[in-house]
Design an enzyme around this catalytic site. Structure first.
Site, PDB file in Angstrom:
ATOM      1  CE  LYS A  32      -3.439  -0.020   2.968  1.00 50.24           C
ATOM      2  NZ  LYS A  32      -4.743  -0.012   2.284  1.00 50.24           N
ATOM      3  NE  ARG A 103      -7.086   2.440   5.322  1.00 44.43           N
ATOM      4  CZ  ARG A 103      -7.468   3.695   5.095  1.00 44.43           C
ATOM      5  NH1 ARG A 103      -6.572   4.668   5.015  1.00 44.43           N
ATOM      6  NH2 ARG A 103      -8.763   3.984   4.959  1.00 44.43           N
ATOM      7  N   GLY A 112      -7.699  -7.935   6.067  1.00 45.55           N
ATOM      8  CA  GLY A 112      -8.401  -8.148   7.332  1.00 45.55           C
ATOM      9  C   GLY A 112      -7.554  -8.748   8.430  1.00 45.55           C
ATOM     10  CG  MET A 114      -1.781  -7.254  10.410  1.00 49.31           C
ATOM     11  SD  MET A 114      -0.168  -6.785   9.848  1.00 49.31           S
ATOM     12  CE  MET A 114      -0.489  -6.521   8.131  1.00 49.31           C
ATOM     13  NE  ARG A 376     -10.011  -1.665  -6.248  1.00 51.97           N
ATOM     14  CZ  ARG A 376     -10.702  -1.888  -5.143  1.00 51.97           C
ATOM     15  NH1 ARG A 376     -10.112  -2.458  -4.106  1.00 51.97           N
ATOM     16  NH2 ARG A 376     -11.969  -1.552  -5.050  1.00 51.97           N
ATOM     17  CG  HIS A 490     -22.395 -39.411 -13.037  1.00 57.80           C
ATOM     18  ND1 HIS A 490     -23.631 -38.989 -13.465  1.00 57.80           N
ATOM     19  CD2 HIS A 490     -21.901 -40.204 -14.009  1.00 57.80           C
ATOM     20  CE1 HIS A 490     -23.869 -39.511 -14.638  1.00 57.80           C
ATOM     21  NE2 HIS A 490     -22.841 -40.270 -14.994  1.00 57.80           N
ATOM     22  CB  SER A 798      -3.229 -40.706 -19.877  1.00 59.58           C
ATOM     23  OG  SER A 798      -4.138 -39.651 -19.673  1.00 59.58           O
ATOM     24  CG  ASN A 802     -10.884 -36.653 -11.851  1.00 62.36           C
ATOM     25  OD1 ASN A 802     -10.282 -35.594 -11.832  1.00 62.36           O
ATOM     26  ND2 ASN A 802     -11.880 -36.903 -12.683  1.00 62.36           N
ATOM     27  CB  CYS A 865      -7.234 -37.616 -19.408  1.00 60.80           C
ATOM     28  SG  CYS A 865      -7.168 -39.190 -18.547  1.00 60.80           S
ATOM     29  CE1 TYR A 885      -3.198 -36.329 -23.211  1.00 60.65           C
ATOM     30  CE2 TYR A 885      -1.196 -37.152 -24.230  1.00 60.65           C
ATOM     31  CZ  TYR A 885      -2.386 -37.388 -23.578  1.00 60.65           C
ATOM     32  OH  TYR A 885      -2.781 -38.669 -23.285  1.00 60.65           O
TER      33      TYR A 885
END
Lengths: 909, 909
Positions: A32, A103, A112, A114, A376, A490, A798, A802, A865, A885
């Site tokens: 700042k 500040r 938030g 300080m 900004r 799903h 690959s 998940n 993938c 890839y």
């Protein structure tokens, strides 16, 4: 104290077109402070002030309060005098008091974490001066009571000890409200505010044993020390630990003159944008109010006026206000204060040129003098983001790399999906929130069963969770809403694949299938009622809300073309149908990274053949059903190969547990039993037999192919025959057969053998051959650990991130909603690892497996993938570790392409 | 051919108390060849023969058949001549034919993987000679027809192409049986056998286009080539790949004279043991038959006689046969052929001295001449194993290290659990098989519900699967049988902990709770009927079978004491109660590696308080219930601490998903609702809310403690207060608090903070302190991957290899029975990774995490508390990678101690 110490600059002044610092000094002045110095130095009129450097924070921690005061005393007086000089007001003066804000300001923003003190310098005398100067007694006393409250809490520590305790100041306020029978702070009279000041001072006296300090210097010292102390407060320490910021950075303290826009008719306040944040158009715009404070502009109590005349006229047209009334009651700043407007206009141009980006500015006019409080980079819509980046590039203000880096890839979603009409959405009533599982906006009539998805013209399909059986209905519905499941459930995965709006895991919904209704917060919603979903935010909205279809601009095409110049890591798509494949190709996909063959089995006419295969008690029966499935699969593959002509297509063999294919409802079970001429009990027994405690860790992936090799044989045959059929038509096909859930070399070997043997046999039958690869998913942690052994056999890797994330963390993605929200809130996790790749853990396994694989096979093709293939931060990571890839759902392809280009610009990868 | 080649020894002869090779030449002669040479060299009369070396196999593969014949021709003639000389018979002779066997022999045993030809040398002429010499025409012709069949199949390749085809020779046999209306081979007449020879030769002619070779030299060459070829046959290649044996080892070929025990009354055959294989007693023993072949001794058609007089007399007493009848009809070899017996006795002593281990020998007497066919280390019971090892040690025949290595740790199980009475079990009818989940034998009356476990004096509890609610009943039952679940299912883990016999995963059982019965293969078993379980084999036996309780011998104590001399890696126990802890301490446990605190919550009087905590809608309600649980837990810990005085006790905080604690049956749900004064719907809703798709990957472990820190707080308080209470009594306590399922540093930090804050508070309250550690389970793959970061915070690591195996493989241990049996059968897995640690994958993670942890904290204490802690091969691995301790269920402690000692002897760890 040694001489060198004394000479060190500890306080850096800014204001009146000059500054001791600049924006490069963030480590010393904090973010700042450095920005305020920068603005001041280039001639922007920021309210004057000074920054006490971060080094002083360290000195304070080492030396303590008394030594600090001695160290800073002279410099501080000098700095305050300088502010007084610029503002023409005096600190602590009883007729024209200078008020200050104090500040914190670390080198990075820690919102938030300080403390802040505003209106510093007020006391029983100066409050009267402020009242007179502003002509607003209420404002003066309200500022004063707020100051005591803030100071009491922040500096004197008068705050509740635990969550269950009341704030002592708020307690007094509540008490007075009860007495006055009012509910809003704004209903207090001037006398009420004066009474509050009296009572607040009493709280301070009782709580600290001392009177509230009336000496502004004492107030200032107290606030500075409080800010330094807050650097080592619990909140800040926790935040630092979470982000890995070291304690010795320290915080700077920014002391700045307060300016007020509510000092009469020559005062005012506003916000403005250097370009249109909605469209990106190069048109200065914004809103302001005369005699007002910042919050008045945004609160909606008064109607804000437009800054420019052209904007004002446009606003009036939309609001159906005629020109005379507009000019009289809602004049633009350009018309009302032409000189101030001219000045503001020049600053906005200067700031945009300086920061080479669209700016969002806050300003205040106090007594006819314009102050710029803040500038900004402005937030913008996806469309504006693209247009602004391309415009700035075309204007030569930025180069191609900079233009690329101005893009936040996620925002492209907005360009690719329907959005709510901005005017319509303003009146929306949000009834609940879920996870933003698949972006876009949808509005339609509620249905609860997949087979009802075409019951109305536009439907919203609502389910506890979806299963592959719902696929057809999901395709027909406008949007999908589930009460359970996470970002990779799903419903979420399928919806993203087909670019359908989806909200998942909306736990507040109590669904009652029987009565075809759901309840949320006690309110009922029935089948046929209208509902709207915002898949980008997770908001669930009551009623019908107009949507707008996406339109892809010329700038979008320009951007995507530019991205190709940089992106090295290829982007493929996850696609299960020719339609998806073609769409992804239009979006620039360079191949298919994942075709889920099981999705094909759910179409009507096929599912029962699949079920027949599953119910067969022996290999012979399975083979009989598989022979019927073969031509269907072959046709599927032909369609996809044709759509992707010339590009590689990775096809994953059957992956989900067989349980997902069998009917779970009595009626469907009966139907199946009749159709297959077997007993209902036989169907029920098989369904029960297939049930698993932890299906994610059960009989699925290549475990199916290895226990029923005839399934793999059929799929391999369908792929190879499809490829040969197209080859005969002159179409180039590059099939890559992918074995899922491999954990041991033997698993891969056994499946590969079936595939290659089948292929050889077909080559003999057809007297023709085709090139194809046999590779593996790396999604079981064990596969990553022994990757060098698997690489000896596999043509490619690959990563299925998940599953890899599920197993590496031990988090079921369908159950993680039980603890993930709490983990995110408590900061135990910074991100949902199913959304953004966990670089530390899962990412380390991905990198390790890639490195190990390439040790034995340097040219090993490696891709990913999982859902992370469409997440910008994750794509950046995958690029940085050298993957060939990434593959993602069609609508994510542009996002991944930009991310790949950005990674190249940032890391040369 | 160069000169050096010609000089190389390719054929190694043995026989007549001399040999060209010895037992150190396994690589060149194969295991069998080297052992035959060794026996011959030390003067044991093995049937003479010769070994064609493994190098010749390689030469054959390089040069081909013709070159090989040229290379070996002279040596082979010479070697056969030498055998003829010793046997006094002629190869191919028509009156006294020498018959040969041809067998493979690689450097390691590959049972059944390669080919064998017996009775080589027979043809239409020599078969007549054999008939005359043996006085047994039937035997001669049967040998001949078998030879043609074997040669036809092995050498000439006349075997079925696929499983579904018939063997051409067996087809003829079946046809003839039909014609003769007989069912057994032994029912064939001599003429039938002659007819078969005729038909078999016809099959050969038709199948190969050539006559069956009558020239014995052609037969010999064909067989040698066939054995070499079988080294590269499918079976052998597969076996090599599975075990990682290189192809260039090659196989040797052993050619040996055939000897026959059925050549009249001066012939015979038998098996003998140098010591008692059941008790270990140093008493030569065995059985024989006059005028018989090897299979006659074991087939039970004739009653075999005892070798020694003392054995014979003992046998007669048991069989209630008087001495006169015994001496007349069942004389011992000692009595019948005293010279032969004397010779045999001297060989058995010589062989035991030579091999320094109890030997199991096969012998044949042909025409009054004793031949030793084979000797090997004898199989023995657990008790015999211990006694023999200690006796050999005491006799100075072996040293302490050798004595330790004579122990197969798994066999100690037999000594620690009841076993079936050997005589009673012989008549047992096995109705089904399950997994040998917890060793021992049990017999009792069937019950189907835990609460019925004391309905009869001895009960067998049968369940689909068990849950923690069944704990009390499991304790009361004699044995536990489940239809589902694997080796690490709840039933298995609990049963091993309490040393109870258990069979799990007996899928053939169809349980009908309602009618209190189960069905297997169509037969019904009702409540109250008798059933017996062998938990060491998995056999389920109909009816009542007498059991014998274990008795621990002095030799057992001697062995365990000896193990302490070697074992460096400590052995702790998994124990949840003072009783288990004391038991394990008696078995030599050096601490507790795992106390599962949740098991304590299932006792009656506690479970409902636990449920109250779970059902509480907010923290306040949870805290109320936790305050009631605190004294109970504290008392539990006091008991365990006292039992383990002076030894470390690791206590794991609450781990399982809360779902396991709530009632799932309507009746119990109603009860709970009434007791808690809430609605049944509220209970049902909570139970539904806690349900998870994949509970193993769900809301459990430290995820509970981090979402409900008040639970951790209560448990920490119970542990620390218990420790202080005992300290006050002068009892030394070493608590080690273990946080389960940690995957991120933040998870550990948050839990550690709760624990340490609670401890500090108690120290203040009590004005006393105690030393304690806070460590973590490493069971989530991610924790292993980031172990160096966790080690910075944690005082110790304990690998939870059950969960680590589940997640690293992605195998749910409760569902793996769907594919694991097939994987084991197909050789995709060599071992069940839940039983034996997977060194390649899971083990690599364990090693990696240990190394990473010690990089930042060199003295980091690292242990393992998964089920693998009681598996010898796994313990060996954990020792070898430098773990400090392994922890296992009490009854496995002796096994782990031996394994640890053996690992030290083998690897110095």
């Amino acid at each position: 104290m040694d001489v060198m110490e004394a000479k060190k600059t500890r306080i850096f002044k800014f204001g009146a077109n000059s500054a001791d610092g600049d924006s490069d000094m963030k480590n010393l002045l904090g973010g700042k402070g450095a920005n305020l110095a920068e603005m001041s130095a280039i001639g922007i009129p920021v309210p004057p002030g000074f920054t006490i450097s971060t080094e002083v924070c360290t000195e304070y921690n080492e030396l303590g309060e008394d030594a600090l005061k001695e160290l800073l005393k002279n410099d501080l007086r000098d700095a305050v005098a300088s502010v007084e000089g610029i503002m023409g007001a005096k600190f602590g003066n009883d007729t024209d008091p200078l008020l200050l804000s104090v500040r914190s300001g670390a080198r990075v923003s820690m919102p938030g974490m300080m403390d802040t003190v505003l209106n510093l310098g007020l006391n029983d005398v100066s409050v009267v001066g402020l009242a007179e100067k502003s002509g607003n007694e209420r404002f003066a006393w309200d500022s004063y009571r707020r100051f005591i409250q803030m100071y009491g809490s922040v500096v004197l520590g008068l705050k509740p000890e635990s969550k269950d305790d009341m704030d002592p100041f708020e307690e007094v306020i509540d008490h007075l409200k009860d007495k006055r029978e009012i509910t809003m702070d704004t209903d207090f009279s001037v006398q009420d505010l004066k009474d509050l000041v009296y009572d607040f001072k009493d709280i301070v006296k009782k709580g600290t044993g001392h009177d509230f300090p009336t000496d502004p210097w004492e107030q200032l010292w107290g606030s500075i020390i409080a800010v330094f102390n807050s650097w080592n407060g619990n909140r800040a320490m926790y935040y630092r630990a979470m982000h890995g910021y070291p304690a010795d950075w320290g915080t700077a303290v920014n002391v700045q003159a307060m300016v007020f826009g509510n000092m009469g008719d020559t005062s005012g306040t506003g916000v403005c944008f250097t370009r249109d944040a909605g469209t990106g158009e190069d048109q200065f715009n914004g809103e302001y109010l005369i005699n007002a404070q910042g919050e008045d502009v945004v609160s909606g109590v008064r109607t804000p006026q437009q800054i420019t005349k052209i904007g004002s006229e446009r606003w009036a047209r939309l609001a159906k206000i005629d020109e005379a009334e507009r000019a009289a009651n809602y004049p633009s700043l350009e018309e009302l204060m032409p000189e101030i407007y001219k000045e503001l206009d020049s600053y906005q141009q200067q700031l945009e040129d300086h920061y080479r980006n669209m700016q969002d500015m806050e300003f205040t006019i106090q007594d006819g003098k314009l102050w710029i409080l803040q500038t900004r980079n402005g937030k913008r819509t996806g469309a504006a983001m693209v247009k602004i980046a391309m415009d700035l590039l075309d204007d030569g203000m930025i180069n191609e790399e900079e233009a690329m880096l101005l893009i936040e890839p996620y925002k492209l979603d907005e360009l690719l999906h329907p959005v709510f009409d901005p005017k319509a959405i303003k009146k929306a009533n949000i009834i609940a929130q879920g996870l933003p599982a698949s972006p876009g906006a949808a509005t339609g009539q509620i249905v609860f069963f997949a087979e009802d998805a075409d019951r109305f013209r536009n439907t919203i399909l609502i389910r506890m969770e979806t299963s592959p059986e719902d696929l057809e209905g999901m395709n027909k519905a406008r949007g999908i809403l589930t009460a359970r499941g996470g970002m990779t459930s799903h419903a979420a995965v399928v919806a993203r694949g087909i670019g359908k709006c989806c909200i998942s895991g909306a736990g507040a919904l109590k669904i009652d299938y029987k009565n075809r209704k759901f309840t949320v917060d006690g309110k009922e919603f029935h089948e046929g009622e209208w509902l709207s979903l915002n898949g980008s935010t997770g908001n669930i909205i009551e009623g019908k809300v107009a949507t707008k279809d996406p339109e892809l601009s010329g700038e979008f095409a320009q951007l995507m073309k530019l991205s190709d110049k940089f992106s090295k890591v290829k982007v493929r798509t996850n696609a299960d149908t020719p339609k998806e494949a073609l769409l992804a190709r239009e979006f620039g996909a360079e191949g298919i990274g994942l075709t889920r063959t099981e999705h094909m089995f759910f179409e009507s006419g096929r599912i029962n053949v699949m079920r027949e295969m599953i119910l067969a008690p022996h290999e012979k029966g399975r083979r009989r059903a598989l022979r019927r499935l073969l031509p269907m699969q072959r046709e599927d593959f032909e369609g996809i190969f044709e759509a992707m002509e010339g590009l590689p297509v990775t096809i994953r063999l059957l992956d989900p547990p067989l349980h997902e294919f069998v009917p779970h409802q009595l009626a469907t079970q009966k139907e199946l039993a009749e159709e297959m001429h077997i007993s209902l009990m036989a169907v029920k027994n098989k369904v029960a037999e297939l049930e698993e405690f932890n299906p994610m860790l059960g009989h699925r992936g290549c475990r199916l192919g290895n226990t029923y090799p005839e399934i793999t044989e059929m799929q391999a045959r369908a792929i190879i025959e499809a490829a040969l059929n197209l080859k005969a038509k002159g179409i180039t096909v590059k099939p890559e057969i992918m074995i899922p859930l491999v954990g041991t070399v033997a698993e891969f070997d056994a499946q590969e053998k079936v595939i290659r043997t089948t292929a050889e046999q077909i080559f003999k039958e057809r007297k023709d051959t085709i090139e194809y690869l046999v590779g593996t998913m790396i999604e079981v942690p064990r596969a990553a650990v022994i990757a060098e052994k698997i690489a000896e056999k596999a043509d490619f890797f690959s990563f299925g991130t998940n599953d890899l994330t599920q197993m590496t963390y031990g988090y079921s993605r369908d159950d993680a909603d039980k603890f993930m929200p709490i983990y995110l809130k408590k900061g135990i996790l910074n991100e949902d690892p199913f959304k953004v790749i966990d670089r530390e853990g899962v990412g380390q396994l991905v990198k390790m497996a890639t490195d190990k694989g390439r040790e034995v096979k340097p040219k090993l093709k490696v891709g990913i993938c999982g859902e992370h293939g469409g997440d910008p931060s994750s794509v950046e990571f995958f690029c940085s570790i050298g993957l060939n890839y990434v593959s993602c759902s069609p609508f994510r392809v542009p996002i991944a392409r930009i991310s790949s280009a950005q990674a190249n610009i940032k890391f040369g990868c």
